[in-house]
Structures are given as structure tokens and as C-alpha cells.
Design a protein around this motif. Structure first.
Motif, mmCIF file in Angstrom:
data_model
loop_
_atom_site.group_PDB
_atom_site.id
_atom_site.type_symbol
_atom_site.label_atom_id
_atom_site.label_comp_id
_atom_site.label_asym_id
_atom_site.label_seq_id
_atom_site.Cartn_x
_atom_site.Cartn_y
_atom_site.Cartn_z
ATOM 1 N N ASP A 160 0.817 -1.207 0.000
ATOM 2 C CA ASP A 160 0.000 0.000 0.000
ATOM 3 C C ASP A 160 0.850 1.256 0.000
ATOM 4 O OD1 ASP A 160 -2.166 -1.658 0.049
ATOM 5 O OD2 ASP A 160 -2.442 -1.537 2.225
ATOM 6 N N ASN A 161 2.055 1.196 0.505
ATOM 7 C CA ASN A 161 2.905 2.383 0.592
ATOM 8 C C ASN A 161 4.048 2.253 -0.410
ATOM 9 O OD1 ASN A 161 4.132 4.719 1.340
ATOM 10 N ND2 ASN A 161 4.784 4.018 3.364
ATOM 11 N N PRO A 162 3.906 2.823 -1.596
ATOM 12 C CA PRO A 162 4.979 2.694 -2.597
ATOM 13 C C PRO A 162 6.227 3.483 -2.253
ATOM 14 C CG PRO A 162 3.240 4.145 -3.391
ATOM 15 C CD PRO A 162 2.755 3.579 -2.101
ATOM 16 N N VAL A 163 6.158 4.359 -1.235
ATOM 17 C CA VAL A 163 7.340 5.152 -0.864
ATOM 18 C C VAL A 163 8.456 4.243 -0.359
ATOM 19 C CG1 VAL A 163 8.160 6.999 0.639
ATOM 20 C CG2 VAL A 163 5.869 7.117 -0.346
ATOM 21 N N LYS A 164 8.074 3.119 0.282
ATOM 22 C CA LYS A 164 9.091 2.213 0.804
ATOM 23 C C LYS A 164 9.847 1.491 -0.298
ATOM 24 C CE LYS A 164 6.892 1.393 5.271
ATOM 25 N NZ LYS A 164 6.430 0.380 6.238
ATOM 26 N N ARG A 165 9.355 1.562 -1.514
ATOM 27 C CA ARG A 165 10.043 0.915 -2.624
ATOM 28 C C ARG A 165 11.048 1.837 -3.311
ATOM 29 N NH1 ARG A 165 5.078 -2.228 -5.728
ATOM 30 N NH2 ARG A 165 4.302 -3.383 -3.932
ATOM 31 N N ILE A 166 11.137 3.073 -2.880
ATOM 32 C CA ILE A 166 12.076 4.009 -3.506
ATOM 33 C C ILE A 166 13.494 3.623 -3.101
ATOM 34 C CG2 ILE A 166 12.802 6.409 -3.658
ATOM 35 C CD1 ILE A 166 9.926 7.220 -3.095
ATOM 36 N N PRO A 167 14.378 3.333 -4.040
ATOM 37 C CA PRO A 167 15.755 2.911 -3.692
ATOM 38 C C PRO A 167 16.668 4.116 -3.484
ATOM 39 C CG PRO A 167 15.412 2.706 -6.053
ATOM 40 C CD PRO A 167 14.129 3.229 -5.498
ATOM 41 N N ASP A 168 16.718 4.612 -2.266
ATOM 42 C CA ASP A 168 17.517 5.809 -2.002
ATOM 43 C C ASP A 168 18.440 5.650 -0.805
ATOM 44 O OD1 ASP A 168 15.440 5.718 -0.145
ATOM 45 O OD2 ASP A 168 15.435 7.888 0.124
ATOM 46 N N THR A 169 18.684 4.429 -0.361
ATOM 47 C CA THR A 169 19.540 4.248 0.814
ATOM 48 C C THR A 169 21.016 4.483 0.493
ATOM 49 O OG1 THR A 169 19.672 1.878 0.348
ATOM 50 C CG2 THR A 169 17.924 2.615 1.831
ATOM 51 N N HIS A 170 21.445 4.214 -0.740
ATOM 52 C CA HIS A 170 22.830 4.390 -1.126
ATOM 53 C C HIS A 170 22.889 5.192 -2.429
ATOM 54 C CE1 HIS A 170 22.959 1.006 1.622
ATOM 55 N NE2 HIS A 170 24.264 1.113 1.714
ATOM 56 N N TYR A 494 21.090 6.391 -7.496
ATOM 57 C CA TYR A 494 20.535 5.989 -6.209
ATOM 58 C C TYR A 494 20.097 4.524 -6.306
ATOM 59 C CZ TYR A 494 20.412 10.933 -4.974
ATOM 60 O OH TYR A 494 20.768 12.227 -4.705
ATOM 61 N N TYR A 495 20.432 3.751 -5.275
ATOM 62 C CA TYR A 495 20.100 2.334 -5.289
ATOM 63 C C TYR A 495 19.913 1.838 -3.862
ATOM 64 C CZ TYR A 495 24.952 1.388 -3.919
ATOM 65 O OH TYR A 495 26.153 1.350 -3.250
ATOM 66 N N ASP A 496 19.360 0.643 -3.754
ATOM 67 C CA ASP A 496 19.163 -0.040 -2.475
ATOM 68 C C ASP A 496 19.801 -1.419 -2.592
ATOM 69 O OD1 ASP A 496 17.956 -1.715 -0.379
ATOM 70 O OD2 ASP A 496 16.707 0.038 0.009
ATOM 71 N N PRO A 497 20.686 -1.810 -1.662
ATOM 72 C CA PRO A 497 21.355 -3.113 -1.793
ATOM 73 C C PRO A 497 20.390 -4.298 -1.825
ATOM 74 C CG PRO A 497 22.441 -1.760 -0.134
ATOM 75 C CD PRO A 497 21.178 -1.053 -0.494
ATOM 76 N N ILE A 498 19.202 -4.142 -1.236
ATOM 77 C CA ILE A 498 18.251 -5.252 -1.172
ATOM 78 C C ILE A 498 17.241 -5.177 -2.315
ATOM 79 C CG2 ILE A 498 16.479 -6.348 0.245
ATOM 80 C CD1 ILE A 498 17.962 -5.276 2.703
ATOM 81 N N LYS A 499 16.709 -3.997 -2.555
ATOM 82 C CA LYS A 499 15.638 -3.852 -3.541
ATOM 83 C C LYS A 499 16.159 -3.686 -4.960
ATOM 84 C CE LYS A 499 12.965 -1.500 0.033
ATOM 85 N NZ LYS A 499 12.387 -0.210 0.449
ATOM 86 N N SER A 500 17.407 -3.292 -5.137
ATOM 87 C CA SER A 500 17.954 -3.047 -6.463
ATOM 88 C C SER A 500 18.713 -4.271 -6.965
ATOM 89 C CB SER A 500 18.888 -1.836 -6.451
ATOM 90 O OG SER A 500 18.190 -0.674 -6.036
ATOM 91 N N GLN A 501 18.904 -4.300 -8.268
ATOM 92 C CA GLN A 501 19.604 -5.405 -8.921
ATOM 93 C C GLN A 501 20.778 -4.852 -9.722
ATOM 94 O OE1 GLN A 501 18.649 -8.516 -8.334
ATOM 95 N NE2 GLN A 501 16.826 -7.886 -7.192
ATOM 96 N N ARG A 502 21.924 -5.470 -9.619
ATOM 97 C CA ARG A 502 23.102 -5.193 -10.445
ATOM 98 C C ARG A 502 23.369 -3.687 -10.526
ATOM 99 N NH1 ARG A 502 24.880 -9.491 -13.247
ATOM 100 N NH2 ARG A 502 25.744 -8.211 -14.887
ATOM 101 N N GLY A 503 23.685 -3.177 -11.730
ATOM 102 C CA GLY A 503 23.920 -1.749 -11.888
ATOM 103 C C GLY A 503 25.053 -1.249 -11.022
ATOM 104 N N ALA A 504 24.755 -0.246 -10.204
ATOM 105 C CA ALA A 504 25.769 0.368 -9.354
ATOM 106 C C ALA A 504 26.306 -0.591 -8.304
ATOM 107 C CB ALA A 504 25.195 1.608 -8.671
#
Length: 650
Positions: A160-170, A494-504
Motif C-alpha cells: 500500500d505504501n509505494p514510498v518504501k520501494r524508492i531505492p535511495d539508501t545508497h 541511487y540504489y538499495d542493496p536489497i531492492k535493487s539489482q546489479r547496476g551500481a
């Protein structure tokens, strides 16, 4: 006959019994045990079906009788059971009884008899049906309204909260240059990023090949001294569309080499439909989402043209946006719909005009007052479901439009400052958020990346990127990473080690490589322009190249010559023992172990050969004279008697 058959059966049974008795007496036990029990499966299934029907009828009657009491006690039961510990192996449902009812005496007797049975167990379907029937009995009161497990609540909160899916931790920062990063492009697989800016440079970044130093592997200027306006990979990722400040778009391959260059139109022709290409500066461009050979460009000549990569000499179709008075209007941005059937353009007079891809004369959708006239809309993008169009205007607004009702905007967000003609907006991969960047003046604060909810259009999140304007933004659906281009020459990921894939994530874990220090010449180079050629020193243009050449020269580098393998070449003899001749030379001719007189070594077989000739002498006995050999050396006394001319001079 019947009597004879009965006698035979009796004899067979008596014989079998006699054999069993004999075997039992020999083996030392009294009998072979009980006979295995057989099952009539059809009768068991029928009995099970009737029992299940009777039990379900009983449960239904009990529910109808206690329905009113259960509704009253539901909330109380839910409160009392929420804090209880879970049953081992899983969570206990509130109100469920953990005790099992006692079975009747018949079932007990059956269990006792089954314990003594010897034979195959009942089939698996029967046991599963019995378990299902037993579970039907234990139906507790219904769950209270709103009751959920903690794990289910967390999952639903994330959904329900798509804000938690924003990959901005790193984040990582790529240094493109010192001027504005005005173009970003990421290939469909997410392996390579390409950036372009106001400094005319286009840089290629390979996430898998970079280390923590974050250096681009290639930098070039494909359009000479023209600012880069747009960069985009094709749907297959093999070529890149480059739109710059000139009138000719270019196609580059993955390594930056030019594939084609669009033709330039005739600027003296009034009707732009009769020219083969654009005649003024380009503003934007993009690839077709379904056809890999087709792309789209718009220009200050007032046209939107489609091109085919297989035909660079002429455009494919031309679309001419018009104002309310029918005059020419300059398109500032253009895009395809997600299915590729529509072409949308934002024009300088604030209108948004949409054509059918195959009908270039009249517009299919037209909004005259989408943005303030003269504000130059900077971006148009369709949602992933294709029903909503988002427009980023130069009037500091962000609007969404329903394609089924294109007269009024669905939502409007104001106060989003924009100083650049290519400020982006894009949808999130789940289609629930809309993202755009804001511009700031120098020293007036930080540029931000703003996220809006697509339905309510409330600002739900904000990221401060840098002390400069945010010009380009890109959210890759496969990597789940956000790329941002800023006004001070930075490209941030901007990426998240858990939610993001490959890339950075691939390059940040690699340690920085040590740079190879190139050796420099210590002696000074003296320039003598008027010296004779024989006294003039050769100019050393590159120290590195000269060192590489010197390394190849064995005399300068003092490199030992490698051993010759095989037959000798260049006057050099191969290794000893490599051939038969070299083996003979080494072991026979050069054998210095025999220190005797060479004359004696030669004549040691002369006596035997003269006494017993075998090879040559018998053939020449008649014709050849007798051999006369030198006499032995005389004694000292006889040597003194010899004349002087016979004495050996020492």
C-alpha cells in the motif's frame, strides 16, 4: 463330475496344509501368523462420503443456532487471543480448540484391529480423506473483522505504501564534467549508462567494468560543438540515438562509432513536408517502443519527423503542429505512447498535440491550454498502463492527463521551478508514483527530486540531490535504480542493496586499480631547428611509444635471446640433442676423454687390417704398391749423425 471336483479341491487343500505343517516343523515355529486383511475400497469410500455429509449437516445446524452468540463474542475472543503464544509449527487461529473429540467405540475397536493387521496399509487417498473429515469437525468461531497477522500487515503496508520501494539508501556520484548534464540514457539490460552535457561530451559508463574509482571508459564529441539534448538506447540496446543542437540526429553503436547521420533538409523550401530532413536545431528525440528501426525527432523548424534507420536519406513521416490560427508552432518535446500507436508533442504555445502514428494530417487529441503559452513544455511521458500522460511544463507545473478525457488535467502540481528546456518527469516501475526534478539558482539551495502519488497527487517523498538544479531523472524498471543528472556536471545513481539489482552494486564492491606509472626520460631534449639533418636529434613525440619500441629491441633492453627450438635458423644452432647430427657432434666428435696420440688412435687397427684384409685391400692387392709408412723416430745418437737439412727446426 461335481463330486470329482470337490475331491480334487479337498486334496489340494490337504496337500497345502500338509506342506505348511512340514515347513513349520522344519523351521521351528508353530505357524505363519494371521492372514492379511483385505479392503473393499468402494464400500469404504461410500461410507466415508455418508459420514462427511452427516457431519457437515451437524456443523451447519450448530452454526445457525449459535450465530447470534458468536457475533456478540467475536470482538472479545479476538482481544483475548491476540496476545497468546502461537502453537508449535504455526500460528494458532483465535478461538480454535486444540483438543480433539473422542471417537466412538467402533473406531477404537477398528484401531485395535488395525494395529494387529499384517499387510499393505490403506491407500493414501483414504487417509487424506479421513484427515479432511476430522478437520471439518474443528471449525471455530469466525475471525474478528480486521484481524491480520504481523507478517501479513508488513507485506500489505509495503504494497500500500509505494514510498518504501524508492531505492535511495545508497548513492554513487559519476563526474561527467563541469557543465550541465543534459542527457541520460540507460540500455534495456542496465549494463551501460551514457551521459551527455553542455560541454559537448558524451561519456560511456560500464557498471560491470568500472571499479570504485568510477571512471568512464570512453569520452567523445559526436556532434562537434553542439550541446547534447537527448540520448537514448534502442529497445535492443545495440545503438544510441544522439540528439544535439544541430539539425542532424546521429546513431552511434555501443562503442561510440557512428552508424548513420540523418540528412539535412533544404532551408529555402517553405513547405517543410517537401524537405528530406530538419532544417533547424533539434529539441528532442526517442525510439519507437516496438519497432527497433524507427525513431522520432522534433525541431525548431516546426515539424515532428519519424525516421527509419535503414534509410538515412529521407524521413519516413512528417507531422506539423499548428496553432489555433493555423500557424506553425515549434515542438519542444516529443514521445511515443507505450504501444507505439500515438505520437505526442508539447509545443511552444503551451499546447499538447497527439497524432495517430499512421495519420499525419489531423491530430487525434488536442489540448489548447495545457500549459502557459510560451512556457516551452520540457517533457511528455506515458504511464506504463498507457492511460495517463504526464507533462512537465516550463511554467513550473506538473500535470497528468487521462487519455479517455483529454480536455481537463487529472491533477496539477505547482511550484516546481524549472530553468532548463529538458527537465524530466517519469513514472515509477509500479506505476504508482510520478517523479520530477526541481531547479534552483546558484547558492539559493539544493535541487530536489520530488515524488508524487499518481492518484492523489500528494507529494509523498523528496530527495535533496545536490547544490544545483536537477535536470534529468530516470528510473530503470529492471535495475530499480534512479539516475539523476544535475546542473553542476554530476550524474548520481541511487540504489538499495536489497531492492535493487546489479547496476551500481557491481562497481562499488570492486577495489580501485593501481595506475601504471609511465616512465619519463631524464635527459633534456634540445631543439636545433637550423642544424644539419645529420646533427639534428629526432623529436620524441611520445615517451610511452618510444619505451615500447625500445623494449622490442633486444640490444637496448638487454633482453636475453630465447633458446632456439627445432632446426637452427639465422646462423644459430639449435639446442644440443635436438637432432641426430647435434647428438653425434656432442657425444662423439667433441668427446675429449681420450688423451692418447691421435696418430696411434688412427693406426691402432693397421696391423690387423694388413694381416687380415677384408674390405678394401683384397680388391687392390694386384695393382697397388706396398704402403710405406714413416719410420719411427731415431734415437738421440742417430739424430746427431743426420745432416743438418734433415733435422727438424724447432
Amino acid at each position: 463330475m461335481e463330486q470329482q471336483g470337490e475331491d480334487r479341491d479337498q486334496s489340494k487343500t490337504s496337500g497345502t496344509a500338509g506342506n505348511d505343517t512340514d515347513i513349520a516343523s522344519v523351521m521351528g515355529f508353530s505357524g505363519f501368523g494371521k492372514k492379511a486383511r483385505t479392503f473393499d475400497l468402494d464400500a469404504i469410500f461410500e461410507q466415508t462420503r455418508r459420514t462427511a455429509i452427516e457431519r457437515s449437516q451437524k456443523v451447519t445446524e450448530q452454526r445457525e443456532m449459535k450465530d447470534a452468540e458468536k457475533q456478540k463474542q467475536a470482538l472479545m475472543i479476538g482481544d483475548s487471543h491476540t496476545g497468546k503464544a502461537s502453537v508449535s509449527g504455526g500460528k494458532a487461529r483465535p478461538g480454535m480448540s486444540s483438543s480433539r473429540p473422542h471417537s466412538d467405540s467402533s473406531s477404537d475397536s477398528e484401531d485395535d484391529s488395525e494395529d494387529e493387521l499384517i499387510g499393505p496399509p490403506p491407500p493414501g487417498q483414504l487417509s487424506s480423506r479421513r484427515a479432511a473429515e476430522e478437520d471439518e469437525e474443528f471449525v471455530g468461531p469466525p475471525l474478528p473483522p480486521g484481524y491480520k497477522d504481523s507478517d501479513e500487515e508488513e507485506e500489505e503496508e509495503e504494497d500500500d505504501n509505494p514510498v518504501k520501494r524508492i531505492p535511495d539508501t545508497h548513492e554513487i556520484t559519476l563526474q561527467h564534467g563541469t557543465k550541465t548534464v543534459s542527457a541520460l540514457g540507460l540500455d534495456p539490460s542496465g549494463a551501460r549508462l551514457v551521459t551527455g552535457g553542455y560541454d559537448y561530451d558524451v561519456k560511456f559508463w560500464d557498471f560491470a567494468g568500472m571499479d570504485s574509482a568510477l571512471q568512464a571508459f570512453r569520452c567523445l564529441q559526436p556532434c562537434e560543438c553542439h550541446q547534447i539534448r537527448s540520448l537514448q538506447y534502442s529497445i535492443t540496446g545495440d545503438v544510441i540515438l544522439v540528439v544535439s543542437g544541430n539539425s542532424q540526429a546521429k546513431i552511434l553503436d555501443r562503442d561510440g562509432f557512428q552508424v548513420i547521420e540523418c540528412v539535412k533538409g533544404d532551408q529555402y523550401i517553405v513547405d517543410m513536408a517537401n524537405t528530406k530532413g530538419h532544417t533547424a536545431m533539434l529539441n528532442s528525440g526517442c525510439w519507437h517502443p516496438k519497432i527497433k528501426e524507427e525513431f522520432l525527432t522534433c525541431s525548431n523548424d516546426g515539424t515532428v519527423r519519424t525516421w527509419d534507420i535503414t534509410n538515412e536519406k529521407k524521413h519516413k513521416n512528417v507531422f506539423k503542429p499548428r496553432s489555433m490560427q493555423g500557424k506553425r508552432v515549434i515542438p519542444t518535446c516529443c514521445t511515443y505512447s507505450r504501444d507505439g500507436k500515438l505520437i505526442a508533442a508539447g509545443c511552444q504555445d503551451g499546447t499538447i498535440q497527439i497524432w495517430d502514428r499512421n495519420l499525419s494530417v489531423h491530430t487525434k487529441f488536442h489540448c489548447r491550454q495545457a500549459h502557459v503559452p510560451g512556457s516551452d513544455p520540457s517533457c511528455l511521458t506515458f504511464s506504463y498502463d498507457g492511460t495517463v500522460l504526464a507533462s512537465r511544463g516550463g511554467d513550473d507545473t506538473l500535470k497528468t492527463w487521462d487519455m479517455r478525457n483529454f480536455k481537463k488535467p487529472l491533477n496539477v502540481a505547482t511550484g516546481l521551478s524549472s530553468f532548463f528546456p529538458m527537465t524530466d518527469c517519469c513514472f515509477s516501475p509500479d506505476d504508482k508514483l510520478l517523479m520530477t526534478g526541481t531547479s534552483v539558482k546558484k547558492g539559493a539551495g539544493n535541487g530536489t527530486l520530488v515524488f508524487f502519488d499518481r492518484l492523489t497527487f500528494q507529494k509523498v517523498y523528496e530527495i535533496e540531490v545536490a547544490s544545483s538544479s536537477v535536470v534529468r531523472c530516470l528510473w530503470h524498471p529492471k535495475l530499480n535504480q534512479i539516475m539523476v543528472g544535475t546542473g553542476n556536471g554530476l550524474a548520481k545513481v541511487y540504489y538499495d542493496p536489497i531492492k535493487s539489482q546489479r547496476g551500481a552494486k557491481l562497481c562499488v564492491v570492486k577495489s580501485q586499480r593501481k595506475e601504471k606509472q609511465a616512465e619519463t626520460l631524464t635527459q633534456d631534449y634540445i631543439i636545433t631547428p637550423h642544424a644539419l639533418p645529420m646533427f639534428r636529434e629526432a623529436r620524441q613525440r611520445s615517451t610511452r611509444k618510444q619505451l615500447e619500441k625500445d623494449r622490442l629491441d633486444p640490444m637496448k633492453s638487454h633482453k636475453p635471446e630465447p633458446p632456439v627450438s627445432g632446426p637452427g635458423r639465422g646462423g644459430r644452432v639449435a639446442m644440443h640433442g635436438g637432432t641426430l647430427s647435434s647428438f653425434i657432434v656432442k657425444n662423439i666428435a667433441l668427446d675429449k676423454t681420450d688423451d692418447s696420440n691421435p696418430r696411434e688412435a688412427i693406426l691402432r687397427h693397421a696391423k690387423e687390417a694388413s694381416e687380415n684384409p677384408y674390405w678394401v685391400a683384397p680388391a687392390y692387392t694386384r695393382t697397388q704398391p706396398e704402403p710405406v709408412f714413416a719410420e719411427e723416430e731415431l734415437d738421440d745418437e742417430e739424430a746427431d749423425k743426420e745432416p743438418e737439412w734433415k733435422k727438424r727446426k724447432i
